[in-house]
Design an enzyme around this catalytic site. Structure first.
Site: not given
Length: 339
Positions: A19-20, A72, A102, A173, A214-215, A236
């Site tokens: 989710p972004m 989300q 977040c 994350h 993450g990454g 992401g």
């Protein structure tokens, strides 16, 4: 949710698009679904106050073709989150996910997001209330800790709380969030990644479906994590900026089902969707802004981006903008091959 449906969704969660905010809207998700039938997609974060107190039910709008798709939610009031989850399930979402990751100031001021890593008992109450309200899966996305917390102590305690509340899937994350001193953008890059702790959590909570986030920038990395014992991988920014690189081979490589898709096919399949959006009063650039990176790294990608940037925002812009951009890109690619 039936055990069969729960198993299917758990399998979909082998790969997911994170989710972004401002990115994974319904147009983005529709595009991503054209490239992968099985990857689990997530909405942008929607706050429970916006749904319950503000009545902003339009935030739940999505296309039936997006499934499997998760909503989300952001919030910290168990009763309000339960009602927001009920609204999400009623709208047809396959999963309700609670944001505990977040780090933005706006999120902290509302007492939700990563700041909730400091209140695992409250998160457990939220999860329990949401589970009582809906039949779909209730999941959590979290960090490994915040600020000066010791992840080796905090993370297993946090996971024990949410597991005790009935959570069966979590996405971690693999970075701390620094609530003081770093911007949300810096929080995506500066705190060091610690994938090892995510693997250790899988060892401690063997029955918990754990995805790492993450990454992660490629399917090769994703396969390494899956082969190493984790249950899922969430990608992401790389899935947004270069969606074809992540999603066009995902069904075959991650799920062992189906054939590879192409970015060109996705463009062709988007045209009827674009026509319907414009006919309903929408603007072309509301969709094409998510398509800029569709040909990232390929000959002609710059022409594709430039033509969409220059021509998609006009009031009369329609599907022809994409057709012309694709023709120009392919013409350049063929010319380069001939040299």
């Amino acid at each position: 949710m039936s055990e069969k449906n729960k198993y299917i969704l758990s399998r979909n969660a082998r790969l997911s698009v994170a989710p972004m905010m401002d990115w994974t809207d319904r147009h983005c998700r529709y595009l991503h679904r054209l490239m992968s039938k099985h990857t689990l997609l997530y909405t942008e974060m929607v706050t429970s106050p916006a749904l319950v107190r503000g009545g902003a039910l339009h935030l739940l709008d999505h296309n039936a073709q997006e499934h499997p798709v998760a909503l989300q939610l952001g919030g910290s009031d168990p009763a309000e989150l339960a009602e927001a989850a009920r609204l999400g399930a009623q709208a047809g979402y396959d999963e309700i996910n609670l944001n505990v990751g977040c780090p933005s100031d706006r999120v902290q001021s509302g007492c939700f997001g990563a700041v909730l890593m400091e209140q695992p008992a409250l998160v457990a109450k939220c999860v329990a209330a949401m589970r009582r309200a809906v039949d779909v899966d209730v999941t959590v996305k979290c960090r490994i800790g915040v600020d000066d917390q010791d992840p080796e102590t905090v993370l297993p305690e946090f996971l024990a709380h949410i597991v005790g509340a009935g959570c069966e899937r979590v996405t971690i994350h693999a970075r701390k969030a620094w609530l003081k001193g770093l911007s949300p953008k810096e929080n995506r890059d500066i705190p060091p990644l610690d994938y090892d702790i995510v693997h250790r959590m899988k060892g401690l909570f063997s029955n918990l479906h754990i995805s790492v986030n993450g990454g992660i920038t490629s399917l090769d990395q994703a396969e390494t994590f899956l082969d190493g014992g984790l249950d899922g991988v969430m990608i992401g920014r790389s899935a947004y900026h270069g969606p074809a690189d992540i999603l066009c081979q995902a069904d075959r490589r991650i799920y062992g089902q189906g054939e590879d898709t192409t970015a060109e096919a996705a463009v062709a399949q988007m045209l009827p969707y674009i026509d319907a959006h414009i006919a309903g009063g929408g603007r072309l650039n509301q969709i094409t802004r998510h398509m800029m990176g569709l040909f990232a790294g390929r000959p002609g990608a710059r022409i594709w981006r430039r033509m969409l940037s220059e021509n998609a925002s006009g009031p009369q812009a329609d599907r022809q903008v994409l057709i012309d951009a694709l023709d120009a890109m392919q013409t350049l690619a063929e010319a380069q091959k001939a040299v």
